[in-house]
Design a protein around this motif. Sequence first.
Motif, PDB file in Angstrom:
ATOM      1  N   TRP A  68      22.287  -2.102  21.446  1.00  0.00           N
ATOM      2  CA  TRP A  68      21.845  -0.743  21.748  1.00  0.00           C
ATOM      3  C   TRP A  68      20.894  -0.282  20.643  1.00  0.00           C
ATOM      4  CZ3 TRP A  68      26.096   3.358  23.285  1.00  0.00           C
ATOM      5  CH2 TRP A  68      25.479   4.489  23.824  1.00  0.00           C
ATOM      6  N   ALA A  69      19.713   0.156  21.014  1.00  0.00           N
ATOM      7  CA  ALA A  69      18.702   0.550  20.024  1.00  0.00           C
ATOM      8  C   ALA A  69      18.995   1.928  19.441  1.00  0.00           C
ATOM      9  CB  ALA A  69      17.310   0.542  20.651  1.00  0.00           C
ATOM     10  N   VAL A  70      18.799   2.051  18.126  1.00  0.00           N
ATOM     11  CA  VAL A  70      18.808   3.340  17.434  1.00  0.00           C
ATOM     12  C   VAL A  70      17.510   3.416  16.639  1.00  0.00           C
ATOM     13  CG1 VAL A  70      21.319   3.568  17.310  1.00  0.00           C
ATOM     14  CG2 VAL A  70      20.105   2.355  15.491  1.00  0.00           C
ATOM     15  N   ASP A  71      17.220   4.594  16.130  1.00  0.00           N
ATOM     16  CA  ASP A  71      15.957   4.764  15.403  1.00  0.00           C
ATOM     17  C   ASP A  71      16.014   4.202  13.986  1.00  0.00           C
ATOM     18  OD1 ASP A  71      14.665   6.103  17.527  1.00  0.00           O
ATOM     19  OD2 ASP A  71      15.749   7.920  17.022  1.00  0.00           O
ATOM     20  N   THR A  72      17.151   4.399  13.324  1.00  0.00           N
ATOM     21  CA  THR A  72      17.265   3.969  11.939  1.00  0.00           C
ATOM     22  C   THR A  72      18.693   3.516  11.646  1.00  0.00           C
ATOM     23  OG1 THR A  72      17.879   6.190  11.184  1.00  0.00           O
ATOM     24  CG2 THR A  72      15.523   5.642  11.161  1.00  0.00           C
ATOM     25  N   VAL A  73      18.849   2.798  10.560  1.00  0.00           N
ATOM     26  CA  VAL A  73      20.182   2.562  10.007  1.00  0.00           C
ATOM     27  C   VAL A  73      20.519   3.824   9.223  1.00  0.00           C
ATOM     28  CG1 VAL A  73      21.568   1.199   8.411  1.00  0.00           C
ATOM     29  CG2 VAL A  73      19.873   0.080   9.866  1.00  0.00           C
ATOM     30  N   PRO A  74      21.598   4.499   9.539  1.00  0.00           N
ATOM     31  CA  PRO A  74      21.863   5.792   8.896  1.00  0.00           C
ATOM     32  C   PRO A  74      22.092   5.667   7.395  1.00  0.00           C
ATOM     33  CG  PRO A  74      23.790   5.047  10.118  1.00  0.00           C
ATOM     34  CD  PRO A  74      22.675   4.111  10.473  1.00  0.00           C
ATOM     35  N   THR A  75      21.662   6.691   6.679  1.00  0.00           N
ATOM     36  CA  THR A  75      21.879   6.709   5.234  1.00  0.00           C
ATOM     37  C   THR A  75      23.281   7.207   4.890  1.00  0.00           C
ATOM     38  OG1 THR A  75      20.907   8.921   5.113  1.00  0.00           O
ATOM     39  CG2 THR A  75      19.441   7.050   4.728  1.00  0.00           C
ATOM     40  N   THR A  76      23.951   7.832   5.850  1.00  0.00           N
ATOM     41  CA  THR A  76      25.314   8.308   5.638  1.00  0.00           C
ATOM     42  C   THR A  76      26.100   8.219   6.934  1.00  0.00           C
ATOM     43  OG1 THR A  76      26.693  10.179   4.927  1.00  0.00           O
ATOM     44  CG2 THR A  76      24.671  10.703   6.127  1.00  0.00           C
ATOM     45  N   LEU A  77      27.416   8.053   6.805  1.00  0.00           N
ATOM     46  CA  LEU A  77      28.302   8.073   7.970  1.00  0.00           C
ATOM     47  C   LEU A  77      29.050   9.398   8.062  1.00  0.00           C
ATOM     48  CD1 LEU A  77      29.731   4.438   7.657  1.00  0.00           C
ATOM     49  CD2 LEU A  77      27.952   5.256   9.212  1.00  0.00           C
ATOM     50  N   ASN A  78      28.694  10.334   7.216  1.00  0.00           N
ATOM     51  CA  ASN A  78      29.306  11.662   7.206  1.00  0.00           C
ATOM     52  C   ASN A  78      28.400  12.621   7.977  1.00  0.00           C
ATOM     53  OD1 ASN A  78      30.365  14.209   6.637  1.00  0.00           O
ATOM     54  ND2 ASN A  78      30.908  13.673   4.533  1.00  0.00           N
ATOM     55  N   PHE A  80      28.520  15.629   8.478  1.00  0.00           N
ATOM     56  CA  PHE A  80      28.406  16.971   7.918  1.00  0.00           C
ATOM     57  C   PHE A  80      27.464  17.032   6.723  1.00  0.00           C
ATOM     58  CE2 PHE A  80      32.494  16.865  10.111  1.00  0.00           C
ATOM     59  CZ  PHE A  80      32.398  18.005  10.897  1.00  0.00           C
ATOM     60  N   GLN A  81      26.786  15.938   6.426  1.00  0.00           N
ATOM     61  CA  GLN A  81      25.829  15.925   5.323  1.00  0.00           C
ATOM     62  C   GLN A  81      24.406  16.113   5.828  1.00  0.00           C
ATOM     63  OE1 GLN A  81      26.819  12.214   3.281  1.00  0.00           O
ATOM     64  NE2 GLN A  81      28.134  13.342   1.849  1.00  0.00           N
ATOM     65  N   ALA A  82      23.550  16.561   4.924  1.00  0.00           N
ATOM     66  CA  ALA A  82      22.195  16.942   5.307  1.00  0.00           C
ATOM     67  C   ALA A  82      21.366  15.791   5.844  1.00  0.00           C
ATOM     68  CB  ALA A  82      21.484  17.577   4.114  1.00  0.00           C
ATOM     69  N   ASP A  83      21.601  14.570   5.373  1.00  0.00           N
ATOM     70  CA  ASP A  83      20.784  13.452   5.820  1.00  0.00           C
ATOM     71  C   ASP A  83      21.412  12.658   6.959  1.00  0.00           C
ATOM     72  OD1 ASP A  83      22.769  12.623   4.123  1.00  0.00           O
ATOM     73  OD2 ASP A  83      21.557  11.140   3.057  1.00  0.00           O
ATOM     74  N   ALA A  84      22.424  13.223   7.589  1.00  0.00           N
ATOM     75  CA  ALA A  84      22.981  12.581   8.790  1.00  0.00           C
ATOM     76  C   ALA A  84      21.942  12.608   9.901  1.00  0.00           C
ATOM     77  CB  ALA A  84      24.252  13.299   9.222  1.00  0.00           C
ATOM     78  N   ASP A  85      21.968  11.611  10.769  1.00  0.00           N
ATOM     79  CA  ASP A  85      20.996  11.562  11.854  1.00  0.00           C
ATOM     80  C   ASP A  85      21.685  11.177  13.163  1.00  0.00           C
ATOM     81  OD1 ASP A  85      21.491   8.850  11.614  1.00  0.00           O
ATOM     82  OD2 ASP A  85      19.558   8.370  10.711  1.00  0.00           O
ATOM     83  N   ALA A  86      20.891  10.890  14.178  1.00  0.00           N
ATOM     84  CA  ALA A  86      21.447  10.569  15.495  1.00  0.00           C
ATOM     85  C   ALA A  86      22.303   9.318  15.459  1.00  0.00           C
ATOM     86  CB  ALA A  86      20.319  10.409  16.513  1.00  0.00           C
ATOM     87  N   ALA A  87      21.920   8.342  14.643  1.00  0.00           N
ATOM     88  CA  ALA A  87      22.722   7.128  14.533  1.00  0.00           C
ATOM     89  C   ALA A  87      24.079   7.438  13.900  1.00  0.00           C
ATOM     90  CB  ALA A  87      21.977   6.073  13.706  1.00  0.00           C
ATOM     91  N   THR A  88      24.093   8.355  12.929  1.00  0.00           N
ATOM     92  CA  THR A  88      25.357   8.780  12.327  1.00  0.00           C
ATOM     93  C   THR A  88      26.285   9.337  13.400  1.00  0.00           C
ATOM     94  OG1 THR A  88      24.148   9.416  10.312  1.00  0.00           O
ATOM     95  CG2 THR A  88      26.400  10.210  10.534  1.00  0.00           C
ATOM     96  N   SER A  89      25.753  10.175  14.250  1.00  0.00           N
ATOM     97  CA  SER A  89      26.563  10.797  15.292  1.00  0.00           C
ATOM     98  C   SER A  89      27.007   9.800  16.353  1.00  0.00           C
ATOM     99  CB  SER A  89      25.775  11.933  15.949  1.00  0.00           C
ATOM    100  OG  SER A  89      25.544  12.972  15.018  1.00  0.00           O
TER     101      SER A  89
END
Length: 887
Positions: A68-78, A80-89
């Motif tokens: 399944w394609a995502v845009d990026t490898v997330p920088t965080t798995l949290n 609730f942090q500012a740099d969370a992204d769609a992959a994190t969710s």
Amino acid sequence: MSQVGAPRGRTCSRTIRSVALLTSGVLALPVLAACSSDGDERSKAPAAAQDVGPAARDRIADGGTLRWAVDTVPTTLNTFQADADAATSRIAGAVLPSLFTLDKTGRPQRNPDYLESAKIIEREPKQVVLYKLNQQAVWSDGRELGAADFVAQWRALSGKDSAYWTARNAGYERIQKIERGANDLEVRVTFNKPYADWRALFSPLYPKDVMGAPNSFNDGARAKLKATAGPFQLKEMDRADREITLVRNPRWWGARPKLDTIVLSAVPRDKRAAALAAGTLDLAEIDSPVAERITQARHNKGGGAGPQTGAGPASGARGPGAGTTAASATPSSAEENGSDEEDEEKAEAARESREKKTRALAKYAKEQKGLGGYVVRKSLEPAFTQLALNGETGPLADERVRRAVARALDRKKLAEAVLKPLGLPANPPGSHLALAGQHAYADSSDALGDQNTREAQALLADAGWTPGGAVKKDDGTKAGSEADAEKKKDKEKDKEKGENGSETSGTDKKKEDKQEDKKEDKEADVKESESGSASDSDSASDEGAYIVGDNKPGRGAPLSETGSRVIAPAAVGQARWLDDADVNAQDRQPGGMAGAYAPGGTAAPAADSASPSTTSSASASASTSASASASAAPSTSASPLPGPLGKDGKPLTLRFVLPSGPGSEQLRTVGQKIARMLDRIGIRTEITKVADADYFKDHVASGDYDLALYSWPATAYPATDGRPIYAKPVPASDGSLLVEQNYTRVGTDHINQLFDQAASELDEKAARDLLRRADARIWAAAGSIPLYQRPQLVAAKPAVANAGAFAFAAPRYEDIGFKDPAKSGPEQPQKSAGAKETAGATQSPEASPKESPESSPKESADESADESGNDSGNDSGNESAGESDEQ
């Protein structure tokens, strides 16, 4: 929009859901009251149903790996942090508890895998919610979910401890205390202030080991999760190979996941066509050009005509072969051998060009063959694209000018330009706070009014913008009779000019104007059609600025001098573009917003990576929008003004900032259409194209624009998520403006009050009425103009089941899999354990077949041919949260 954007991913949240809407409810008009009866508009249709290749669990094979394609490898798995992204969710949705998930209409429903019940048990003197947990729910380390996890998350997100680097906390600050109930499976949450959106809390729920201390919150969940409690668990996050691997959770107590493994592969939007063609993906969100290629490839696979060479370009041909003729494909003798008229250098260049074209054709043909193995699943994304008007300074600080801009737009035509070619419903959104089909939806656009050129011109005239206002007055003044004599002469000259300069008048003149308008519109549409059907890699060489309606070179508008400051850095740090990298409902927690996203598919850059925006200029001739005004009733139409408007010697020119990169073509096309519509009422538009990476952070969020296009995700909790977007900016002690996520910088105290009241109103109907009143005032302020709901396009292998264009609904990861070709015959739809059909999730009967997002009969036949069996649909939504469970 590629992703127009806001900071990347889900930055928004309760305190951070990005803003793109305007709310200057200064006008006290009767129409500002909610103008619809309860439920009338809501019953008129969810715009489009989800398209996920539904199948009952007994029709899905056990095992397999989904890529399944995502845009990026997330920088965080949290999340609730500012740099969370769609992959994190997306990861959180598969591995962590979500107490409430969204159904097909975007309403939060209790998740029976985690909750036996959740309801308000006391309203006075304090609101108390009692959660009864599923007794089987355990973390992967064997510990039961319990009150300790709730307490740790509340303390981390309450905002009272600044050591926690949290991007969002709305709702948690209203909690007074959390305690154990009658037993370990009960959790009592007491609020110090009523909170209508209490279902938004604790989704996802992290273990106390993550939330219990600032260090573990800030750093402990960025690259790994020690304990999870979902159908899958995190096995590995490989940044080198850009892959995240999820495997079945052996402690999962619910329905056994059909898949063994889910591999989330980070593939940029502009590389997805090649990845799909190579067969390295099973599921990927795509943009319109890639969807067209897949459709064409399947057509060719079925024996239809595709790109070819011959006497002329094939109808509908795409790719490097389109437009290639037999004559151009055959080398001339001059090219082969040279001639007296052509030296060897030209012959060599011609040969190289021909070879390059041949290679491109071969590559394209090979990719098309691979793309023929996919189908396109489509629906409408739970997000809308809007025109934002910066009301901080300049002409748009005047509400009359903003309203004039809004009344000049033919929103229906803009929506059709984007959605009609895809076979999707093209009805412009009537609300800033909900989308068609959602429970809170009501069309309040009457508070602003429909497109009306005459009234738009009248609003501008009332604001002092007139055809002669751009002419600078002579500083040397004449007094007394001399001045009067000069004025008299000028009037006589103007009169003479009017009589002799025009040979037509009255009805004939109006007819001539209409014919000329139609001619200009037709030419403009042809040009747009040509540019809009360009290949995937739209050249960015046309970056720069130009003024619509002026043949002179464009001139850069001055930068903002007000020093606006954004309070919510998370929103700016996570903004995304809007055409390709979509932030879908399934990639967020219920009500959680991913932030505004704009056209490009790229994340907002780090603070030190900003690059200067383009300053080159070009010119463009003016032409009016298609027959919006020409064909309108006489009361709403008006002839184009004789020239651009001005006031006090200054022309009325608005700086329209748009992204320039590939993937943003659609946004630029819409921007150009808007510019022509504005030119018709005398507003010149200086279009400045900037790099995608700079678009949101350096222009939208910083206030360096007059007009901009970007999108906001829909939410199940508009009272909470809408407020920071429409909150009235507050002056800071240093003179700057604290805008939260209100990037249009317009707001009123009254709108703030309506949001506050709605968030504290526990009566659902009363809360909806308050939100509709707020939305009506937002429309009247004309700071944010919703244009169209974004398309959601997903490429999928035909055998992939229960995944694709999810629309509002959250995916059930345990039900995703591959259809079993060995199983045939009539099937009985089944549900996962504990999952029941969601109420109100059926498609509106009013949706016409032409507008249905489901696959066409041809595509359906192709899909059936690619998988054995005739699988029927299965709704595996969560149990509806009824009054008996949640009051």
